[in-house]
Design an enzyme around this catalytic site. Sequence first.
Site, short mmCIF file in Angstrom:
data_model
loop_
_atom_site.label_atom_id
_atom_site.label_comp_id
_atom_site.label_asym_id
_atom_site.label_seq_id
_atom_site.Cartn_x
_atom_site.Cartn_y
_atom_site.Cartn_z
N CYS B 84 97.80 2.57 62.90
CA CYS B 84 96.93 1.38 62.83
C CYS B 84 95.57 1.66 62.21
O CYS B 84 94.84 0.73 61.87
CB CYS B 84 96.75 0.80 64.23
SG CYS B 84 98.21 0.89 65.26
N CYS B 214 97.67 -9.86 73.73
CA CYS B 214 98.25 -9.03 72.67
C CYS B 214 97.93 -9.61 71.29
O CYS B 214 97.95 -10.82 71.10
CB CYS B 214 99.76 -8.95 72.82
SG CYS B 214 100.30 -8.41 74.45
N HIS B 341 97.12 -8.33 62.88
CA HIS B 341 97.10 -6.87 62.78
C HIS B 341 98.25 -6.35 61.92
O HIS B 341 99.24 -5.83 62.43
CB HIS B 341 97.17 -6.29 64.20
CG HIS B 341 97.09 -4.80 64.28
ND1 HIS B 341 96.50 -4.01 63.32
CD2 HIS B 341 97.55 -3.95 65.23
CE1 HIS B 341 96.60 -2.73 63.68
NE2 HIS B 341 97.24 -2.67 64.83
#
Lengths: 137, 392
Positions: B84, B214, B341
């Site tokens: 990430c 989330c 994301h």
Amino acid sequence: MGFEKFGRRSFTAMTKTAKFVDLLAEGKVEGSACKKCGAKFFPPRADCAACFSKEMDWYDVPKKGTLETFTTAQYAPFGFEADPPYTMGVVNFGEGPKLFARLAKDIKIEDIKIGMDVTVRPLKYEDGQISFEIIKA
Amino acid sequence: MAKDVAVIGVGQTYFVRGYEGSIRELAFEAFREAAQDAGITQKNIGASIFCSAPEYDKQRSPAGVLAEYLGLIPQPTFYIETVCSSSSSGVKVAYSMIKAGLHDVVAVVGFQKMSEITSAESQERMGRGADIQWEAPFGTMMPAYYALYAQAYMAKNGLTLDDLMKVRVKAATYGQINERAVYRKGVKPEDFDPNNPEAKMAGPVASPLRVGDCCANADGASCVILANAEKAKAFSKKPVWIMGIGAASEAVNMAARPDFAKGLSVGYGAAAEAYKMAGVTAKDIKVAEVHDCFTIAEIMAYEGLGFAKPGDGKALIQAKETYKEGRIPVNVDGGLLSKGHPIGATGGSQIRTIVLQLRGEAGPMQVKDPDIGLVHNVGGVGLYGNVTIFGR
Ligand SMILES: [Zn+2]
């Protein structure tokens, strides 16, 4: 016995620590300890990063610990769809390495609390996979 | 402030579900915007770095393929991966190459097309971004890993589910005004009502984390173009300088994590190094992007970065100090929670937000006249951490 037997589903076929699975089958949950410098490892390692030795002994993980943290998963990743809900947690033995595993299915989810006394035991699944789990002490 | 290496161009695609194109086309969109932003063409770029997390698409060794499609051959190109935080790691490498004098201008492209696989497959990939030998066999996944931190942190520090909800509400406040965000809807406290089966954010995922805690999966790409001082001054009216870079790593296995109630150690380590290099402290930061892959991660980031004392992160969100008008605005572009994301693209997107803020070009998200900004980008479950500080 190879390491593909380890856990609900293994992603590793071979490791120099595969004896860990044989020990589980014998009813023992063991980490490795460096013969040269005494460093202890859980999960076990074949090599000591502290002193570069590759001479390792097996040692029994402590019998008593407390639950440092946990989570109950309501969803599972690909390949584990049959399992939820299941709880995973970290055991703190007070000193030395901690331990990560699932908690036994027979512990009621509402009874799981941080700081509860726990211990660890080997676990054999119906399909022959071998693992270890956290149980109430 | 050292003015050695600057960001001269930034680009980002819309973050979307189900991008209608391939990874090369996705990457091209971000690169084109960054090159046009910098006012340069491929011939001005000395090298390119591509960043993503592997196994979401089928392309092995994507750098060569993407470099060709972007028109960046025959210049050197290669791939950098820290899950990430891949693209902020790419920026660190680009900074180093420029500082070493190897190249004048380097392009860093982060990309991810997550929608080629199912959500369950994605969780399995992310789970395997941790320890496949000893932990993935238990059925681990990212929400569960962060939930281990949340559970311990909340028990020790008195953080509540209500506080976590407030982080999500803030993210959605800005996701609504960021046209590039994947999640454009607002979120209200009642969306977290556990007694209402219709409440869209309340469903349990991995206790104590709920759906609304989330971040959103997305497809997207980002591009950051860096240059040495000479080229930055030649090409850019508003260069944004890199003042400090810090990075850290941590044991992959949860059994070796020192203290779940304290948060991610890489946040503390990377921040300390970046502040030292930049010669500034937390008080000097006027706007920040932090890695809010989960609501709890934003609270832990406040503390790692020194915006709040350890254990006291909740006070910032309770007092709305991290809103646009607050003492230290954080993730006023919607963050990972609402902006989305797309793993390999995230760090570059965070950097773009801060660069636009420092230039005064952030539109409706603009914070009042910031001169120093910070990007906090974490890979895996705090396995890698990068903190980068920018000044104008
Ligand atoms: Zn040793």
